[in-house]
Design a protein around this motif. Structure first.
Motif, PDB file in Angstrom:
ATOM      1  N   LEU A   1     -12.085   1.380  -5.326  1.00 33.40           N
ATOM      2  CA  LEU A   1     -11.042   1.443  -6.349  1.00 33.40           C
ATOM      3  C   LEU A   1     -11.630   1.766  -7.720  1.00 33.40           C
TER       4      LEU A   1
ATOM      5  N   TYR B   1       3.417   6.493  -7.097  1.00 29.86           N
ATOM      6  CA  TYR B   1       2.573   7.441  -7.830  1.00 29.86           C
ATOM      7  C   TYR B   1       2.895   8.895  -7.451  1.00 29.86           C
TER       8      TYR B   1
ATOM      9  N   SER C   1       1.389   1.717  -4.105  1.00 31.66           N
ATOM     10  CA  SER C   1       0.221   2.514  -4.479  1.00 31.66           C
ATOM     11  C   SER C   1       0.301   3.950  -3.988  1.00 31.66           C
TER      12      SER C   1
ATOM     13  N   PRO D   1      -4.673   3.911  -0.958  1.00 28.16           N
ATOM     14  CA  PRO D   1      -3.601   2.932  -0.715  1.00 28.16           C
ATOM     15  C   PRO D   1      -4.081   1.751   0.137  1.00 28.16           C
TER      16      PRO D   1
ATOM     17  N   ALA E   1      -6.914  -5.180  -1.672  1.00 31.54           N
ATOM     18  CA  ALA E   1      -7.187  -5.899  -2.925  1.00 31.54           C
ATOM     19  C   ALA E   1      -6.063  -6.869  -3.238  1.00 31.54           C
ATOM     20  N   VAL E   2      -4.816  -6.424  -3.026  1.00 28.35           N
ATOM     21  CA  VAL E   2      -3.674  -7.296  -3.284  1.00 28.35           C
ATOM     22  C   VAL E   2      -3.755  -8.543  -2.395  1.00 28.35           C
TER      23      VAL E   2
ATOM     24  N   VAL F   1      -5.962  -0.600  -1.985  1.00 27.62           N
ATOM     25  CA  VAL F   1      -5.082  -1.338  -2.903  1.00 27.62           C
ATOM     26  C   VAL F   1      -4.427  -2.475  -2.136  1.00 27.62           C
TER      27      VAL F   1
ATOM     28  N   THR G   1      -8.147  10.800  -2.974  1.00 26.50           N
ATOM     29  CA  THR G   1      -8.651   9.898  -4.016  1.00 26.50           C
ATOM     30  C   THR G   1     -10.147  10.064  -4.278  1.00 26.50           C
TER      31      THR G   1
ATOM     32  N   ALA H   1       0.836  -1.211   0.000  1.00 27.92           N
ATOM     33  CA  ALA H   1       0.000   0.000   0.000  1.00 27.92           C
ATOM     34  C   ALA H   1       0.864   1.252   0.000  1.00 27.92           C
TER      35      ALA H   1
ATOM     36  N   ASN I   1     -12.455   5.323  -7.739  1.00 27.64           N
ATOM     37  CA  ASN I   1     -11.234   6.137  -7.737  1.00 27.64           C
ATOM     38  C   ASN I   1     -10.785   6.432  -9.172  1.00 27.64           C
TER      39      ASN I   1
ATOM     40  N   PHE J   1      -5.291   5.969  -6.294  1.00 28.80           N
ATOM     41  CA  PHE J   1      -6.100   4.955  -5.620  1.00 28.80           C
ATOM     42  C   PHE J   1      -5.873   4.997  -4.120  1.00 28.80           C
TER      43      PHE J   1
ATOM     44  N   ASN K   1      -1.488   9.974  -5.137  1.00 24.63           N
ATOM     45  CA  ASN K   1      -1.917   8.614  -5.464  1.00 24.63           C
ATOM     46  C   ASN K   1      -3.372   8.612  -5.950  1.00 24.63           C
TER      47      ASN K   1
END
Lengths: 593, 343
Positions: free
Chosen positions: B319, B111, B107, B121, B127-128, B124, B282, B103, B322, B119, B117
């Motif tokens: 996301l 950026y 992310s 963080p 999600a990962v 993200v 975001t 994150a 975003n 998205f 950023n």
């Protein structure tokens, strides 16, 4: 009770007014010298009409208005003009400007004042003329020549707004003026109302100035002013901006690029109304104003100050304290840091704040924008400052203009609230000046291109005319020769042949001579032709000489240049090269008009 | 020396203060979390915080940025907390470290760091993790009182750091799927809403315990609103959209679609409404844009929850929305002073 309107945003910074509004207005002492800039107003700089060494009387015009939009400048007291030269002025650029330095003689002797008992007897043109000659300009900060704002436009003016809001922290000059000289402000307002044919007069004063509100209300009642109302408006910065005050009092929003008069409203600062009254009634030009002196001083107070009084001398009267790091002219929100404490007070100087690290700590480190939109929340122009910042930073000027950069009034509310301490308003000033510079550059390039094209066409024309002249001259000469030859050789079998030949011949005397029968008394005509020939040769020689000279021309006296002079020459050469470059670029970019 | 240009005064507000206030607003939810699910969450929060600060420092150093002022802005801590609150508290330590590290480093800093950023963080990071380690991400602690075998704090610590449980207890015995996930699974097995919600893991409105945590976040959200740190637009539009969409479906078929309040107090709805979607960096900056953004997020959250394959929809809805922010901002520029009728 009148309904008041709101404008979007605004902030509530500490007002810091009580330091300076507890004491009455004091008369500032006569300084040792007065430094009076000729350019204190919007429009053309005034033109000096006195000479060094000349004695000027108090109120005498020393700078005459130049052109339509300009204003007069006067001697604030009697004295001797010591200098007319470039001096540091109250402008953040630090660039010196033309000033008249006056050494007061202490007599304070007035010039002839054209007082007027009954201004209603004067024509409107006369009134405006008097205001212009009295140098009355907007004292709220815009310093726009007031006579120019006092025309009854094609639109009906319904409302004259008098601005006594004084929303900027620290400043109390209008507060004290209203407390002490309310009746005269209202008299001035009556003159303005008459010139504008306005119906009502609304006087907006922020509700943190109850004394001023009461004084003004009392004066309205005592003066029997009809359709004139003193209105307490909420204390919120920048509620004293003309657009904001008009909005609060009338509900009308004056967009950027629109004149308030087109919407039926005109707005003046209370100080301007007071000055207008003094000018018309007493014939006193604008030679002094009320200035708040506050900040890092011992006894903050308002001073009736002569225009041109050096800032340092003014501040000294309020008791300068150690630790002062600089002087701010205006308030802490929109004021400017003065480049020199020797600059003279000007017509727009409403306040001098002695700044110290304690009062105005150094700016905190800047962090990136987190798009929190606190700036948008407080923006009175309803802009999206966070977007403008982004575009200004990226020098994406077109986009910045699309997002209404020029609607920004530079009140600084965005910078004030920014949690990342970004000097937002600085970015907008930068972007605006970049755009102006680009426009100016484009204009200059256009002008250069036009000049170049004109020169080309002129040279072309001159060449053509010269050739035509020459041809005509030759023709005339040949015709004369022919005539003479014809007279001389009439017995010749075919005299026409010769002449017809010769007219076809190129401009070569010898050849012409060659075709002429020799040794037959043609001396005269030959000489004639030869004379013509020598003239041609002489012309050619002169042209060659001129060319050679042009090629050989070298800067004179370049033998013993100082390094500084050489640097200057190099700089000038570079600038000229750059201008040529710009002109070239412009012509290349726009091959046709 | 004061600044050279006006304004010479500024409001004593800072990014660091704003972030600190957001962190504070999370505290009621965290306290309720500990109350219902034990102190494991505190370990996760600490781990995430340490990882975030370490990654932030490393990235700032790599990017040649001053470390101290940025570390003090508290933004990395906030990312860490939001991520930690989104993943199961009884997660192995490396899961937290990988998620937080990703994150912050990928992310956020790749950026351009704070403010740049596109998205969220934390989302993200979430999600990962849910894509890479789906099994670990479904082991949610059973609320206190329901667990067959209650785990002590040292047991929890032992699991977090060594993946060891006392005796031969299996991880499945002390954890469960989230109430949202359970509902979805049961519905797939043709269960009826009323019957499913009678299961012991459900409380008054939604999951037992977790509904109270959600209420805690709601309280924190109201604090943020009162403190003028967030505007009403995003939470109101998000919750309203979620409520109305869920309500419509619920009216159509109450046996298959849970009530709106269930959706409000399940999963990350409250956390998302007040803490995640409102991330200023975001989310859109215009009022109208915020409404559109939150409307989209509310709709997507519901659709992903009901029809999607993931246990919750808030992260992916965030996301996805975003991505739309620059467009929304460009399209929703408000009219400026004096130019309202014309444009």
């Amino acid at each position: 009770m009148r309904t008041l309107y709101q404008f979007h945003g605004g902030i509530h910074p500490p007002t810091d007014k009580t330091q300076s509004n507890q004491k009455p207005i004091a008369q500032s002492a006569l300084p040792a010298k007065l430094v009076i800039p000729l350019h204190q107003h919007v429009g053309n700089s005034a033109k000096a009409v006195v000479e060094t060494g000349e004695r000027a009387l108090k109120g005498q015009i020393i700078g005459r208005p130049e052109g339509h939009l300009s204003s007069a400048v006067h001697a604030p007291t009697s004295g001797t003009v010591a200098a007319i030269d470039l001096q540091p002025v109250a402008h953040p650029s630090g660039i010196p400007d033309l000033c008249i330095t006056l050494i007061p003689d202490g007599l304070d002797e007035w010039a002839l004042r054209d007082a007027c008992e009954d201004w209603r007897a004067l024509s409107h043109t006369d009134l405006r003329h008097r205001l212009r000659n009295a140098g009355v300009v907007g004292l709220g900060g815009a310093v726009f020549p007031s006579d120019m704002k006092l025309y009854a436009h094609k639109h009906k003016i319904t409302t004259l707004v008098l601005n006594g809001a004084e929303c900027e922290p620290y400043i109390t000059c209008d507060d004290l003026l209203m407390r002490e000289r309310a009746a005269e402000i209202l008299q001035g307002a009556e003159i303005m109302r008459a010139l504008l044919y306005a119906d009502e007069v609304l006087i907006g004063i922020e509700d943190n100035k109850p004394e001023a509100i009461n004084a003004m209300k009392a004066a309205v009642a005592a003066g029997g002013h009809a359709r004139m109302e003193v209105i307490a408006v909420p204390t919120i910065y920048p509620g004293g901006g003309a657009k904001q005050l008009i909005r609060v009092l009338t509900g009308i929003e004056v967009a950027a690029g629109v004149r308030s008069t087109d919407l039926g409203v005109q707005c003046f600062n209370v100080g301007t109304a007071y000055s207008a009254w003094r000018a018309i009634r007493h014939g006193e030009p604008l030679i002094s104003r009320i200035v708040t002196v506050t900040g890092n001083v011992d006894h903050p107070q308002n001073f009736e100050t002569l225009i041109g009084t050096p800032v340092a001398e003014l501040v000294a009267q309020a008791g300068a304290l150690p630790g002062t790091t600089g002087y701010i002219m205006g308030g802490p929100m929109m004021g400017v840091l003065l480049p020199s404490d020797q600059a003279g007070v000007i017509k727009s100087t409403n306040c001098i704040i002695a700044a110290s690290d304690k009062l105005f700590p150094p700016p905190k480190p800047v962090l990136p924008c987190i798009r929190c939109t606190r700036c948008a929340d407080v923006c009175p122009a309803e802009l999206q400052p966070q977007e403008l910042y982004w575009f200004a930073r990226a020098k994406n000027l077109t986009k910045a203009e699309d997002y209404h950069l020029f609607d920004c009034i530079e009140c600084g509310a965005c910078s004030y609230v920014c949690p990342s301490n970004i000097p937002l308003v600085q970015y907008y000033r930068f972007a605006k000046s970049e755009i102006w510079a680009q426009q100016a550059g484009k204009k200059a390039a256009d002008a250069a291109r036009e000049r170049h094209e004109f020169r080309e066409s002129r040279m072309e024309r001159e060449k053509r005319e010269k050739a035509e002249k020459l041809a005509a001259k030759e023709k005339a000469a040949l015709a004369a020769a022919k005539e003479k030859a014809a007279v001389a050789h009439s017995p010749l079998p075919n005299p026409d042949k010769t002449t017809s030949h010769s007219t076809k011949l190129p401009n070569d005397g010898s050849q012409v001579a060659g075709y002429l029968p020799k040794g037959e008394g043609t001396n005269e005509s030959l000489r004639e032709l030869q004379v013509d020939d020598t003239i041609q040769l002489k012309i050619q020689a002169a042209i060659d000489h001129a060319k050679a000279q042009a090629a050989a021309i070298k800067p004179k006296n370049t033998g013993q240049l100082t390094p500084q002079q050489q640097a200057e020459i190099a700089e000038i050469e570079a600038r000229r090269a750059r201008i040529r470059e710009i002109a070239k670029d412009a012509t290349e970019e726009q091959p046709s008009k | 020396m004061s600044g050279f240009f006006s304004p010479f005064i500024t409001k004593p507000a800072s990014v660091s203060q704003i972030m600190l206030n957001v962190l504070l607003a999370l505290v009621p939810g965290i306290i309720l979390y500990v109350w219902f699910f034990g102190p494991a969450i505190l370990v996760t929060l600490t781990l995430a915080s340490i990882t975030a600060l370490a990654t932030e420092s490393l990235m700032l150093k790599l990017r040649n940025r001053p470390i101290a002022p940025f570390l003090k802005d508290n933004s990395a801590l906030l990312t860490a907390w939001l991520l930690a609150l989104s993943i199961p508290p009884l997660a192995p330590w490396w899961l937290v470290v990988v998620g937080t590290g990703f994150a912050i480093s990928i992310s956020k800093h790749l950026y351009g760091g704070l403010g740049s950023n596109p998205f969220n963080p934390a989302m993200v990071g979430y999600a990962v993790l849910i894509i890479s380690f789906p099994a670990h991400m479904t082991h949610w602690l059973t609320p206190a009182g329901l667990a067959e075998i209650p785990l002590s704090f040292s047991d929890q610590l032992n699991y977090i750091f060594h993946s060891l449980l006392p005796g031969d207890i299996k991880i499945d015995a002390v954890t469960m799927a989230t109430p949202l996930d359970t509902l979805k699974t049961q519905l797939h097995m043709n269960g009826q809403i009323n019957a499913i919600l009678n299961m012991p893991i459900y409380g008054y409105l939604a999951g037992r315990g977790s509904e109270w945590v959600a209420a805690g976040f709601l309280l924190g959200g109201i604090y943020l609103f009162a403190k003028n740190i967030i505007s009403w637009h995003i939470p109101a539009a998000f919750l309203a959209t979620l409520f109305i969409t869920a309500g419509l479906f619920h009216l159509l078929d109450p046996a298959r679609y849970a009530a709106p309040l269930f959706h409000w107090f399940s999963g990350a709805a409250m956390l998302g409404a007040f803490f995640i979607l409102t991330d200023p960096v975001t989310s859109p900056t215009t009022p109208k844009g915020r409404l559109i953004f939150a409307f989209g997020a509310g709709l997507l959250t519901y659709l992903i929850r009901v029809y999607g394959g993931f246990p919750d929809g808030v992260a992916f809805a965030t996301l996805l929305m975003n991505i739309c922010v620059p467009l929304i901002d460009a399209w929703t520029q408000p009219a400026v002073f004096g130019k309202k009728e014309k444009s």
